[in-house]
Design an enzyme around this catalytic site. Structure first.
Site, PDB file in Angstrom:
ATOM      1  N   THR A 110       0.817  -1.215   0.000  1.00  0.00           N
ATOM      2  CA  THR A 110       0.000   0.000   0.000  1.00  0.00           C
ATOM      3  C   THR A 110       0.847   1.259   0.000  1.00  0.00           C
ATOM      4  O   THR A 110       0.456   2.278  -0.580  1.00  0.00           O
ATOM      5  CB  THR A 110      -0.946  -0.008   1.214  1.00  0.00           C
TER       6      THR A 110
ATOM      7  N   SER B 162       0.991  -7.238  -0.963  1.00  0.00           N
ATOM      8  CA  SER B 162       1.599  -8.305  -0.168  1.00  0.00           C
ATOM      9  C   SER B 162       0.776  -9.593  -0.121  1.00  0.00           C
ATOM     10  O   SER B 162       1.294 -10.623   0.312  1.00  0.00           O
ATOM     11  CB  SER B 162       1.883  -7.822   1.253  1.00  0.00           C
TER      12      SER B 162
ATOM     13  N   THR C 274       1.100  -4.350   4.289  1.00  0.00           N
ATOM     14  CA  THR C 274       0.837  -4.699   5.691  1.00  0.00           C
ATOM     15  C   THR C 274       0.139  -6.043   5.869  1.00  0.00           C
ATOM     16  O   THR C 274       0.203  -6.627   6.943  1.00  0.00           O
ATOM     17  CB  THR C 274      -0.015  -3.609   6.364  1.00  0.00           C
TER      18      THR C 274
END
Length: 324
Positions: free
Chosen positions: A14, A55, A88
């Site tokens: 992000t 991710s 994250t």
């Protein structure tokens, strides 16, 4: 004045995300150089794009590649600290993988963002600035892999993402914060316990993860048996308990020679072989199930992949997981 050198490895996430009209949504797009902020005084930063993905696309094989790259930087003595920008969603997994597979001489720090780079008031620049500060600080040496977010410093072994959208996204639960980055610099509140490191060149990818919930049967464990998984992590409840159907499935997995590790879906506390009923922790211990301490299911799976890839057998595996 001797300059401190930090090597930035950008992987996407992000923090690097912009709106993509063709996707009608957000996706990683910015390079590491485009993410860069003003480094702390006396710090030189080199930037490398390792990957550029969100991710959820990161795999244990990617983590192994990142570990190899960091170990090469350490061997060449090219940096005094390393920062990894990362999404994250799986950041705690990559941080833990690196903590287990990278030796401790210099700081390795992961950071990212909750707000996309193109959003108003993104948190990525402040997080990256704090990560550079932590990675360049001599106080960070020997503490293993760190996760720096919202001014907080977390140890990789204990950190978990606790909120989907808040800027303060991570917590270390019972273990507590390792330290913080404030206007006065880097401060640590406690030391970190040493754990075994593995400089592995291969991992055992054939490891499954199955979560227990009320009333579930053993069909997913039976699938793992049928496909001859090398290992299985079972996310139980409480101190590491399941029902009788799951117990029968775990017993069958053990009879087929599968390594089974049990952890808890509770975010705090550790698993213990206390309850004796079929499915209680004591009954699982009698079947040779390994107890995963305070590890989350995702981290226990990675540790099992790494340790099986390193050739550890069951007695050694039990000793290893007992460290956590």
């Amino acid at each position: 004045m001797i300059k401190r050198r930090v090597h930035l490895l950008a992987t996407g996430g992000t923090i690097a995300t912009v709106y993509r009209p063709d996707l009608q949504g957000l996706a990683a797009g910015l390079s590491g150089q485009e993410l860069m902020v003003e480094p702390p005084p006396g710090v030189d930063v080199t930037v490398e794009d390792f990957s550029r993905v969100n991710s959820t696309y990161v795999t244990p094989r990617d983590m192994l590649g990142l570990s190899r790259r960091i170990r090469a930087i350490l061997t060449a003595k090219e940096a005094d600290g390393i920062v990894v920008t990362h999404g994250t969603s799986t950041m705690e997994e990559t941080a833990f993988f690196l903590d287990v597979t990278v030796p401790n001489p210099i700081p390795v720090v992961l950071t990212g963002a909750q707000r996309a780079a193109a959003e108003p008031f993104p948190d990525g620049p402040a997080n990256l600035s704090a990560a550079l500060e932590a990675a360049s600080s001599p106080l960070s040496r020997g503490r293993g892999t760190l996760l720096v977010f919202a001014g907080e410093i977390h140890a990789a072994r204990s950190v978990r993402k606790e909120h989907t959208s808040n800027l303060k996204a991570f917590s270390s639960g019972d273990a507590g914060l390792l330290g913080q980055v404030d206007p006065g610099g880097v401060v640590y509140f406690r030391d970190i316990e040493e754990t075994r490191k593995f400089s592995v060149e291969a991992i055992e990818e054939n490891v499954d993860l199955v979560s227990f919930a009320a009333g579930m049967d053993a069909r997913y464990i039976e699938t793992s048996i049928a496909r001859k998984a090398a290992g299985l992590v079972v996310e139980g409840v409480g101190m590491g308990n399941v029902n009788e159907a799951f117990y029968r499935g775990i017993k069958a997995a053990r009879e087929h020679g599968m390594v089974v590790v049990v952890v808890s879906r509770s975010p705090n506390g550790r698993v213990l072989p206390r309850y004796g009923y079929a499915g209680g922790g004591a009954s699982l211990a009698r079947e040779g199930v390994i107890f995963g301490g305070r590890l989350s299911a995702a981290k226990a799976r990675l540790l099992l992949m790494i340790s099986l890839g390193a050739g550890l057998k069951e007695p050694e595996l039990a000793e290893l997981f007992a460290q956590y």
